[in-house]
Design a protein around this motif. Structure first.
Motif, PDB file in Angstrom:
ATOM      1  N   LEU A  66      14.080  -4.702   7.927  1.00 28.95           N
ATOM      2  CA  LEU A  66      14.491  -3.582   7.106  1.00 28.95           C
ATOM      3  C   LEU A  66      14.381  -3.638   5.666  1.00 28.95           C
ATOM      4  CD1 LEU A  66      15.878  -0.787   6.865  1.00 28.95           C
ATOM      5  CD2 LEU A  66      18.006  -1.720   6.740  1.00 28.95           C
ATOM      6  N   LYS A  67      14.575  -5.219   5.210  1.00 27.32           N
ATOM      7  CA  LYS A  67      14.382  -5.468   3.800  1.00 27.32           C
ATOM      8  C   LYS A  67      12.912  -5.321   3.434  1.00 27.32           C
ATOM      9  CE  LYS A  67      18.380  -8.385   3.602  1.00 27.32           C
ATOM     10  NZ  LYS A  67      18.871  -9.738   3.524  1.00 27.32           N
ATOM     11  N   ARG A  68      11.981  -5.547   4.321  1.00 26.68           N
ATOM     12  CA  ARG A  68      10.557  -5.615   4.074  1.00 26.68           C
ATOM     13  C   ARG A  68      10.156  -4.227   3.978  1.00 26.68           C
ATOM     14  NH1 ARG A  68       5.833  -6.570   2.004  1.00 26.68           N
ATOM     15  NH2 ARG A  68       4.047  -6.718   3.234  1.00 26.68           N
ATOM     16  N   ALA A  69      10.749  -3.323   5.048  1.00 21.49           N
ATOM     17  CA  ALA A  69      10.673  -1.970   5.155  1.00 21.49           C
ATOM     18  C   ALA A  69      11.010  -1.064   3.674  1.00 21.49           C
ATOM     19  CB  ALA A  69      11.236  -1.030   6.203  1.00 21.49           C
ATOM     20  N   GLN A  70      11.872  -1.570   3.080  1.00 21.49           N
ATOM     21  CA  GLN A  70      12.474  -0.892   1.933  1.00 21.49           C
ATOM     22  C   GLN A  70      11.766  -1.340   0.704  1.00 21.49           C
ATOM     23  OE1 GLN A  70      16.413  -2.600   2.267  1.00 21.49           O
ATOM     24  NE2 GLN A  70      17.533  -0.743   3.145  1.00 21.49           N
ATOM     25  N   THR A  71      11.038  -2.370   0.842  1.00 24.16           N
ATOM     26  CA  THR A  71      10.258  -2.784  -0.360  1.00 24.16           C
ATOM     27  C   THR A  71       8.553  -2.869  -0.238  1.00 24.16           C
ATOM     28  OG1 THR A  71      10.304  -5.116   0.425  1.00 24.16           O
ATOM     29  CG2 THR A  71      12.037  -4.439  -1.047  1.00 24.16           C
ATOM     30  N   LEU A  72       8.180  -2.237   0.816  1.00 24.81           N
ATOM     31  CA  LEU A  72       6.545  -2.161   1.037  1.00 24.81           C
ATOM     32  C   LEU A  72       6.012  -1.693  -0.300  1.00 24.81           C
ATOM     33  CD1 LEU A  72       4.687  -2.704   3.288  1.00 24.81           C
ATOM     34  CD2 LEU A  72       4.928  -0.517   4.223  1.00 24.81           C
ATOM     35  N   PRO A  73       4.983  -2.254  -0.609  1.00 29.82           N
ATOM     36  CA  PRO A  73       4.419  -1.632  -1.682  1.00 29.82           C
ATOM     37  C   PRO A  73       3.534  -0.555  -1.270  1.00 29.82           C
ATOM     38  CG  PRO A  73       4.159  -4.041  -1.712  1.00 29.82           C
ATOM     39  CD  PRO A  73       4.679  -3.690  -0.239  1.00 29.82           C
ATOM     40  N   GLN A  74       3.331   0.545  -2.208  1.00 25.82           N
ATOM     41  CA  GLN A  74       2.656   1.619  -1.986  1.00 25.82           C
ATOM     42  C   GLN A  74       1.095   1.145  -2.141  1.00 25.82           C
ATOM     43  OE1 GLN A  74       3.604   5.155  -4.065  1.00 25.82           O
ATOM     44  NE2 GLN A  74       1.775   6.250  -3.279  1.00 25.82           N
ATOM     45  N   GLY A  75      -0.075   1.718  -1.306  1.00 23.44           N
ATOM     46  CA  GLY A  75      -1.326   1.510  -1.611  1.00 23.44           C
ATOM     47  C   GLY A  75      -2.022   2.501  -2.004  1.00 23.44           C
ATOM     48  N   LEU A  76      -2.822   3.055  -1.324  1.00 26.76           N
ATOM     49  CA  LEU A  76      -3.838   4.039  -1.745  1.00 26.76           C
ATOM     50  C   LEU A  76      -3.179   5.331  -2.179  1.00 26.76           C
ATOM     51  CD1 LEU A  76      -6.838   3.673   0.498  1.00 26.76           C
ATOM     52  CD2 LEU A  76      -6.606   2.919  -1.791  1.00 26.76           C
ATOM     53  N   HIS A  77      -3.381   6.146  -3.097  1.00 24.01           N
ATOM     54  CA  HIS A  77      -2.878   7.265  -3.576  1.00 24.01           C
ATOM     55  C   HIS A  77      -3.985   8.479  -3.293  1.00 24.01           C
ATOM     56  CE1 HIS A  77       0.451   5.856  -6.083  1.00 24.01           C
ATOM     57  NE2 HIS A  77      -0.451   4.892  -6.031  1.00 24.01           N
ATOM     58  N   ARG A  78      -3.275   9.489  -2.483  1.00 24.67           N
ATOM     59  CA  ARG A  78      -4.206  10.607  -1.916  1.00 24.67           C
ATOM     60  C   ARG A  78      -4.412  11.431  -3.313  1.00 24.67           C
ATOM     61  NH1 ARG A  78      -3.257  15.390   0.255  1.00 24.67           N
ATOM     62  NH2 ARG A  78      -0.979  15.112   0.581  1.00 24.67           N
ATOM     63  N   THR A  79      -5.740  11.915  -3.596  1.00 23.76           N
ATOM     64  CA  THR A  79      -5.868  12.742  -4.874  1.00 23.76           C
ATOM     65  C   THR A  79      -5.968  14.396  -4.282  1.00 23.76           C
ATOM     66  OG1 THR A  79      -7.333  11.161  -5.899  1.00 23.76           O
ATOM     67  CG2 THR A  79      -7.586  13.365  -6.677  1.00 23.76           C
ATOM     68  N   ALA A  80      -4.970  14.836  -4.881  1.00 22.14           N
ATOM     69  CA  ALA A  80      -5.043  16.489  -4.657  1.00 22.14           C
ATOM     70  C   ALA A  80      -6.262  17.206  -4.919  1.00 22.14           C
ATOM     71  CB  ALA A  80      -3.697  17.148  -5.332  1.00 22.14           C
ATOM     72  N   LYS A  81      -6.705  17.853  -4.014  1.00 27.05           N
ATOM     73  CA  LYS A  81      -7.946  19.049  -4.502  1.00 27.05           C
ATOM     74  C   LYS A  81      -7.756  19.804  -5.589  1.00 27.05           C
ATOM     75  CE  LYS A  81      -9.785  18.728   0.121  1.00 27.05           C
ATOM     76  NZ  LYS A  81     -10.452  19.436   1.109  1.00 27.05           N
TER      77      LYS A  81
END
Length: 209
Positions: free
Chosen positions: A194-209
């Motif tokens: 759970l601690k890992r799930a709570q601190t999972l870094p964000q990867g790619l960002h989807r760009t809005a059209k």
């Protein structure tokens, strides 16, 4: 004793289904019922409701029908959806947002299949609950609904139903088992997973059209 804030909107079939399962929570849990305008949460978080995405809308109602069947919960959807839930939300607040009021209003929509725009059933409901239409327009009722929405957003609530306990949000009917486990002190909530799930870094960002 733990205190649980339960945020919901009568427009949500998942909220109705979870309302019928709240009796499974431990007896020493105090539930504070918090009606909120789901559309306000969607606007704040720049999100769409499931009924606004065509294939998701179909799946949502099919899934809700299955879940009602699975849990043995009576369900008769209203004539159309979405609808304006404000009269129901304000009526709930005017009645003190009690368990009895919440259950009656959910069943009015999702068990009996009625809407606030169904004139005869709506007037019969108001008479049954001894509420006048003027009571729904009381400034304190409208103010409480706004406060509930602000408190929900401050707590990180982004959808309904959401149970908030110990500053943790448990979103959706599917989280009911997780909520029960937390209230019973399940060791998972101190686990490395759970601690890992709570601190999972964000990867790619989807760009809005």
């Amino acid at each position: 004793m733990k205190t649980l804030d339960w945020y919901f909107d009568f427009i949500s079939p998942f909220s109705y289904l979870q309302s019928e399962l709240l009796h499974t929570l431990p007896a020493d849990v105090e539930i504070r019922y918090k009606p909120v305008l789901f559309a306000g949460l969607l606007n704040h978080w720049d999100n769409k409701g499931p009924a606004e995405i065509v294939p998701k809308r179909l799946w949502t109602f099919e899934h809700c029908a299955w879940l009602a069947h699975k849990h043995g919960i009576s369900m008769t959807p209203p004539a159309h959806h979405p609808f304006n839930p404000l009269p129901l939300l304000r009526l709930c607040i005017a009645l003190g947002s009690t368990h009895v009021a919440v259950q009656r209003l959910f069943r009015y929509v999702w068990r009996d299949g009625h809407l606030p725009t169904d004139e005869a059933p709506w007037q019969a409901l108001l008479a049954e609950l001894q509420v006048t239409p003027a009571m729904l327009d009381a400034p304190e009722v409208k103010q409480q609904l706004r406060i509930n929405g602000e408190n929900a957003i401050a707590a990180g609530v982004f959808g309904v139903p959401t149970a908030v306990v110990d500053n943790r949000c448990f979103w959706g009917l599917d989280s009911t088992d997780m909520l029960l486990a937390y209230l019973r002190g399940d060791a998972f909530f101190n686990s490395d997973l759970l601690k890992r799930a709570q601190t999972l870094p964000q990867g790619l960002h989807r760009t809005a059209k």
